[in-house]
Design a protein around this motif. Structure first.
Motif: not given
Length: 261
Positions: A131-155
């Motif tokens: 399952r691909p990650l979606k906008h503003e979802e987080t890979a890994g446990d929130p706040g943990a080392t190496g965790s990433i929140t991904l978003e697409h941004a407008e400009c």
């Protein structure tokens, strides 16, 4: 004729428990002192709301309901007024995020130069169980080392260096699906690759505290390249050719200012 049952009135016992709605336990004395300092910077306390929300995010990693209540108490605002601002700006997150916020520009020029492909590749790379990650979802446990929140941004205001990515609002210019994948892989390993421009990479909560106006080491936080050669290409070309903007004509007659009603 059947009568409708009377709707019971709310009682204190039916109310939401105080532990869920109060900000007392969420924010320590240092945070409250910083909040007061933020308020002191403005002639009207309500003007301090934006940096106050950044302060909340530096503590919690997002803006919770307790964070909204905290801001309301500090600024003598209603929670509705604070919520209206917190939900209007995309820089304020409403659920816990990762150690790093990765923003992929998908506006027109970046998208045409490969931004959409980069975003799609990162969604797949950071997803799990097919399952691909979606906008503003987080890979890994929130706040943990190496965790990433991904978003697409407008400009991200770097069209001359498209396609671009930001990590915690620091720039990584001229990206490709491959380089972007290598970047997030390094972040997940706990590394902090240097940005193309901007301050040395830290973590998102540290940047949020800095946006609220509090720096552990201001010179270090500002140390880094702040411009790219491409940005000044137009200036150099104008200097080489002796180009200059036309001077403002003298005695310009401006339209009259309308009278106040």
């Amino acid at each position: 004729m059947r009568q409708m049952s009377e709707v019971p009135r709310a009682t204190p016992e039916m109310a939401v428990p105080q532990a869920e709605s109060t900000a007392e336990a969420e924010f320590d004395e240092l945070t409250r002192q910083r909040a007061k300092l933020i308020v002191s910077r403005y002639p009207h306390s309500r003007s301090a709301l934006l940096p106050m929300l950044h302060l909340v995010q530096s503590v919690q990693g997002y803006v919770s309901q307790a964070g909204i209540q905290f801001c309301a108490e500090q600024l003598d605002l209603s929670t509705a007024e604070v919520s209206a601002v917190a939900t209007f700006y995309t820089m304020y997150k409403r659920r816990p995020g990762g150690e790093h916020l990765v923003s992929v520009c998908t506006n027109t020029l970046c998208a045409a130069m490969g931004g959409d492909k980069i975003y799609q590749r990162l969604c797949e790379r950071l997803g799990s169980d097919g399952r691909p990650l979606k906008h503003e979802e987080t890979a890994g446990d929130p706040g943990a080392t190496g965790s990433i929140t991904l978003e697409h941004a407008e400009c991200l205001a770097a069209c001359d260096l498209a396609p671009v990515i930001q990590v915690n609002y620091e720039y990584y210019d001229k990206q490709s699906p491959r380089s972007a994948t290598e970047l997030v892989d390094a972040l997940r390993r706990g590394e902090k690759p240097p940005p193309t421009r901007g301050a040395p990479l830290t973590d998102w909560r540290t940047v949020e505290r800095e946006l609220a106006g509090f720096f552990d080491d201001l010179p270090a936080a500002a140390d880094g390249p702040n411009a790219a050669e491409e940005t000044f290409a137009g200036n150099r070309l104008a200097e080489q050719n002796g180009w200059a903007a036309p001077a403002m004509p003298e005695n310009v007659e401006l339209p009259p200012v309308p009278e106040k009603k």
